[in-house]
Motif scaffolding. Structure first.
Motif, PDB file in Angstrom:
ATOM      1  N   ASP A  34      38.684  36.524  40.473  1.00 13.45           N
ATOM      2  CA  ASP A  34      40.274  36.640  39.782  1.00 13.45           C
ATOM      3  C   ASP A  34      39.544  37.612  38.717  1.00 13.45           C
ATOM      4  O   ASP A  34      40.608  38.274  38.545  1.00 13.45           O
ATOM      5  N   ASP A  35      38.307  37.529  38.340  1.00 10.45           N
ATOM      6  CA  ASP A  35      38.510  38.377  37.025  1.00 10.45           C
ATOM      7  C   ASP A  35      37.315  39.631  37.435  1.00 10.45           C
ATOM      8  O   ASP A  35      37.804  40.618  36.557  1.00 10.45           O
ATOM      9  N   CYS A  36      37.529  40.310  38.650  1.00 11.33           N
ATOM     10  CA  CYS A  36      36.789  41.230  39.113  1.00 11.33           C
ATOM     11  C   CYS A  36      37.966  42.570  38.805  1.00 11.33           C
ATOM     12  O   CYS A  36      39.068  42.160  39.250  1.00 11.33           O
ATOM     13  N   LYS A  37      37.884  43.539  38.854  1.00 12.14           N
ATOM     14  CA  LYS A  37      38.904  44.460  37.837  1.00 12.14           C
ATOM     15  C   LYS A  37      38.714  45.702  38.307  1.00 12.14           C
ATOM     16  O   LYS A  37      39.543  47.075  39.437  1.00 12.14           O
ATOM     17  N   HIS A  38      37.442  45.765  39.165  1.00 15.72           N
ATOM     18  CA  HIS A  38      37.237  47.456  39.232  1.00 15.72           C
ATOM     19  C   HIS A  38      36.419  47.333  41.050  1.00 15.72           C
ATOM     20  O   HIS A  38      35.319  46.913  40.780  1.00 15.72           O
ATOM     21  N   ASP A  39      36.780  48.052  41.738  1.00 19.69           N
ATOM     22  CA  ASP A  39      36.227  48.364  42.313  1.00 19.69           C
ATOM     23  C   ASP A  39      36.003  47.103  43.415  1.00 19.69           C
ATOM     24  O   ASP A  39      34.713  46.584  44.358  1.00 19.69           O
ATOM     25  N   CYS A  40      37.309  45.736  43.588  1.00 18.52           N
ATOM     26  CA  CYS A  40      36.889  45.094  44.198  1.00 18.52           C
ATOM     27  C   CYS A  40      36.618  44.498  45.785  1.00 18.52           C
ATOM     28  O   CYS A  40      37.614  45.173  46.420  1.00 18.52           O
ATOM     29  N   PRO A  41      35.978  43.596  46.417  1.00 21.02           N
ATOM     30  CA  PRO A  41      35.748  43.529  47.505  1.00 21.02           C
ATOM     31  C   PRO A  41      37.086  42.552  47.763  1.00 21.02           C
ATOM     32  O   PRO A  41      37.386  42.155  47.256  1.00 21.02           O
ATOM     33  N   PRO A  42      37.386  42.948  49.747  1.00 28.88           N
ATOM     34  CA  PRO A  42      37.940  41.861  49.808  1.00 28.88           C
ATOM     35  C   PRO A  42      38.522  40.432  49.604  1.00 28.88           C
ATOM     36  O   PRO A  42      37.454  39.845  49.134  1.00 28.88           O
ATOM     37  N   PRO A  43      39.402  39.756  49.069  1.00 35.61           N
ATOM     38  CA  PRO A  43      39.278  37.927  49.315  1.00 35.61           C
ATOM     39  C   PRO A  43      38.398  37.430  50.585  1.00 35.61           C
ATOM     40  O   PRO A  43      37.803  38.092  51.405  1.00 35.61           O
ATOM     41  N   TRP A  44      37.562  36.635  49.957  1.00 36.62           N
ATOM     42  CA  TRP A  44      36.788  36.043  50.859  1.00 36.62           C
ATOM     43  C   TRP A  44      37.886  35.424  52.396  1.00 36.62           C
ATOM     44  O   TRP A  44      36.896  35.208  53.339  1.00 36.62           O
ATOM     45  N   SER A  45      38.934  35.399  52.092  1.00 33.06           N
ATOM     46  CA  SER A  45      39.490  34.632  53.334  1.00 33.06           C
ATOM     47  C   SER A  45      39.080  35.930  54.706  1.00 33.06           C
ATOM     48  O   SER A  45      38.764  35.811  55.783  1.00 33.06           O
ATOM     49  N   TYR A  46      38.906  37.522  54.226  1.00 33.26           N
ATOM     50  CA  TYR A  46      38.534  38.224  54.889  1.00 33.26           C
ATOM     51  C   TYR A  46      37.857  38.037  55.161  1.00 33.26           C
ATOM     52  O   TYR A  46      37.407  38.013  57.203  1.00 33.26           O
ATOM     53  N   PHE A  47      36.816  37.457  55.308  1.00 26.71           N
ATOM     54  CA  PHE A  47      35.097  38.008  55.746  1.00 26.71           C
ATOM     55  C   PHE A  47      34.721  36.034  56.850  1.00 26.71           C
ATOM     56  O   PHE A  47      34.741  36.362  57.313  1.00 26.71           O
ATOM     57  N   VAL A  48      35.695  35.751  56.303  1.00 30.53           N
ATOM     58  CA  VAL A  48      36.028  34.338  56.980  1.00 30.53           C
ATOM     59  C   VAL A  48      36.331  34.584  57.915  1.00 30.53           C
ATOM     60  O   VAL A  48      35.931  34.000  59.371  1.00 30.53           O
ATOM     61  N   GLU A  49      37.513  34.804  58.309  1.00 33.50           N
ATOM     62  CA  GLU A  49      38.188  35.153  59.139  1.00 33.50           C
ATOM     63  C   GLU A  49      37.923  36.477  59.857  1.00 33.50           C
ATOM     64  O   GLU A  49      37.509  36.291  61.442  1.00 33.50           O
ATOM     65  N   LEU A  50      36.966  37.394  59.717  1.00 27.10           N
ATOM     66  CA  LEU A  50      36.136  38.551  60.702  1.00 27.10           C
ATOM     67  C   LEU A  50      34.953  37.331  61.338  1.00 27.10           C
ATOM     68  O   LEU A  50      35.312  38.161  62.419  1.00 27.10           O
ATOM     69  N   GLU A  93      26.785  42.334  52.006  1.00 25.69           N
ATOM     70  CA  GLU A  93      26.191  43.001  51.615  1.00 25.69           C
ATOM     71  C   GLU A  93      26.861  44.357  50.742  1.00 25.69           C
ATOM     72  O   GLU A  93      26.751  44.708  49.925  1.00 25.69           O
ATOM     73  N   ASP A  94      26.941  44.847  52.317  1.00 24.76           N
ATOM     74  CA  ASP A  94      27.873  46.268  51.751  1.00 24.76           C
ATOM     75  C   ASP A  94      29.025  46.165  50.952  1.00 24.76           C
ATOM     76  O   ASP A  94      28.690  47.079  50.024  1.00 24.76           O
ATOM     77  N   PHE A  95      29.711  45.019  50.814  1.00 22.44           N
ATOM     78  CA  PHE A  95      30.498  44.912  50.087  1.00 22.44           C
ATOM     79  C   PHE A  95      29.767  43.957  48.266  1.00 22.44           C
ATOM     80  O   PHE A  95      30.696  44.248  47.212  1.00 22.44           O
ATOM     81  N   LYS A  96      28.632  43.913  48.618  1.00 20.33           N
ATOM     82  CA  LYS A  96      27.944  43.535  47.296  1.00 20.33           C
ATOM     83  C   LYS A  96      28.776  42.283  46.666  1.00 20.33           C
ATOM     84  O   LYS A  96      28.595  42.037  45.350  1.00 20.33           O
ATOM     85  N   CYS A  97      29.577  41.406  47.705  1.00 18.42           N
ATOM     86  CA  CYS A  97      30.248  40.064  47.487  1.00 18.42           C
ATOM     87  C   CYS A  97      29.433  39.530  46.044  1.00 18.42           C
ATOM     88  O   CYS A  97      29.591  38.644  45.711  1.00 18.42           O
ATOM     89  N   LEU A  98      28.136  39.357  46.554  1.00 19.68           N
ATOM     90  CA  LEU A  98      26.693  38.364  46.412  1.00 19.68           C
ATOM     91  C   LEU A  98      26.284  38.924  44.481  1.00 19.68           C
ATOM     92  O   LEU A  98      25.491  38.071  44.523  1.00 19.68           O
ATOM     93  N   ILE A  99      26.935  39.537  44.253  1.00 18.42           N
ATOM     94  CA  ILE A  99      26.244  40.609  42.605  1.00 18.42           C
ATOM     95  C   ILE A  99      26.158  40.280  41.719  1.00 18.42           C
ATOM     96  O   ILE A  99      27.139  39.789  41.835  1.00 18.42           O
ATOM     97  N   GLY A 100      24.840  39.791  41.220  1.00 24.35           N
ATOM     98  CA  GLY A 100      25.502  38.961  39.244  1.00 24.35           C
ATOM     99  C   GLY A 100      25.382  37.766  39.252  1.00 24.35           C
ATOM    100  O   GLY A 100      25.882  37.566  37.812  1.00 24.35           O
ATOM    101  N   VAL A 101      24.917  37.357  40.089  1.00 21.67           N
ATOM    102  CA  VAL A 101      24.543  35.594  39.632  1.00 21.67           C
ATOM    103  C   VAL A 101      23.165  35.184  39.389  1.00 21.67           C
ATOM    104  O   VAL A 101      22.556  36.052  40.009  1.00 21.67           O
ATOM    105  N   HIS A 102      23.167  34.112  38.527  1.00 23.11           N
ATOM    106  CA  HIS A 102      21.781  33.783  37.751  1.00 23.11           C
ATOM    107  C   HIS A 102      21.664  32.844  38.775  1.00 23.11           C
ATOM    108  O   HIS A 102      22.322  31.693  39.568  1.00 23.11           O
ATOM    109  N   PRO A 103      20.198  32.331  39.193  1.00 22.14           N
ATOM    110  CA  PRO A 103      19.136  31.189  39.822  1.00 22.14           C
ATOM    111  C   PRO A 103      19.928  30.117  38.902  1.00 22.14           C
ATOM    112  O   PRO A 103      20.342  28.985  39.773  1.00 22.14           O
TER     113      PRO A 103
END
Length: 273
Positions: A34-50, A93-103
């Protein structure tokens, strides 16, 4: 008296865990919060439903042009699902949904995943007598998260976790994904590469159709997956409740699988004693 088990391989989601954990992974991704402010991808439900829409359409179209009368025909369908999985992963990947996470964040997230009753204790007990003979084989997207989930078990490391994974640069995820286990047939090909010591048997534990082709000496299914049960009934695979009549010849090639409700039942059977 059971023959000694020299190789134990398990699925992860809904086999070791109580539920699918992809949403747990997504919860740690900054661009999906919910903290994403700019150029955010669609909600995760979009990817699941598709994903499920494309999966349903693919299976329908496949059935219209490919006969599905034998178990081997069904395996061809499972292999063809690679296209659906690839499109889904490419979209993320194209929406860069998983970017910026640390191991370490993924590892910590894995620690909160709820596991099936008895899973940790049974795997621990098995590894005490059989070090280096346990593997997790999963279509999951994060080896670090799986490692965090299993951190209570001595001897667990990334080498025994075979799955897809996030790509990293300088300890931060790039948004890309490695592909290693997309379909049930990928699991089968990887399973064939494992070594089973002489005079021992192999055991595979899974919960869904993704685990059906695994030709271990003993195949155990966890829970009551309706789709898997339907496929077993269709292709003449007998599902035996419990582990009372297990023998080394009870492999999927002999059309038998054994169903348990949790890992406690496996532990109490004496299979790993």
């Amino acid at each position: 008296m059971y023959p000694p088990v020299g190789l134990l391989v398990s699925d992860f989601d809904e086999t070791i865990t109580l539920c699918d954990t992809l949403s747990t992974l997504i919860a740690k991704c900054p661009r999906m919060s919910d903290d994403c402010k700019h150029d955010c991808p669609p909600p995760w439900s979009y990817f699941v439903e598709l994903y499920f829409k494309e999966l349903k359409e693919h299976i329908k179209h496949w059935g219209e042009s490919h006969p599905e009368k034998t178990l081997e025909d069904f395996y061809k369908l499972l292999k063809s699902l690679e296209k659906v999985e690839e499109r889904s992963m490419k979209r993320v990947e194209d929406f860069k949904c998983l970017i910026g996470v640390h191991p370490e964040e993924l590892w910590e997230q894995g620690k909160i995943i709820k596991k099936r009753p008895g899973a940790v204790d049974v795997i621990k007990r098995y590894l005490e007598n059989n070090p280096c003979s346990f593997f997790v084989l999963s279509t999951n997207w994060s080896r670090d998260m799986l490692l965090g989930c299993l951190q209570e078990i001595d001897g667990i490391n990334k080498k025994i976790i075979i799955s897809n994974d996030l790509k990293f640069e300088e300890d931060s995820s790039t948004g890309g994904l490695t592909r290693k286990v997309l379909t049930a047939i990928d699991k089968l090909e990887i399973f064939k590469q494992f070594t089973v010591p002489q005079e021992t048997i192999s055991v595979y534990v899974g919960d869904s159709e993704t685990d059906l082709p695994l030709d271990a000496d003993i195949g155990i299914i966890m829970g009551n997956n309706v789709s898997l049960t339907r496929s077993c009934n269709k292709y003449g695979i007998e599902i035996i409740e419990g582990l009372k009549s297990v023998s080394p010849k009870n492999s999927i090639s002999n059309r038998k699988l054994f169903r348990v409700k949790d890992w406690i039942e496996i532990g109490e059977s004496g299979l790993f004693d």
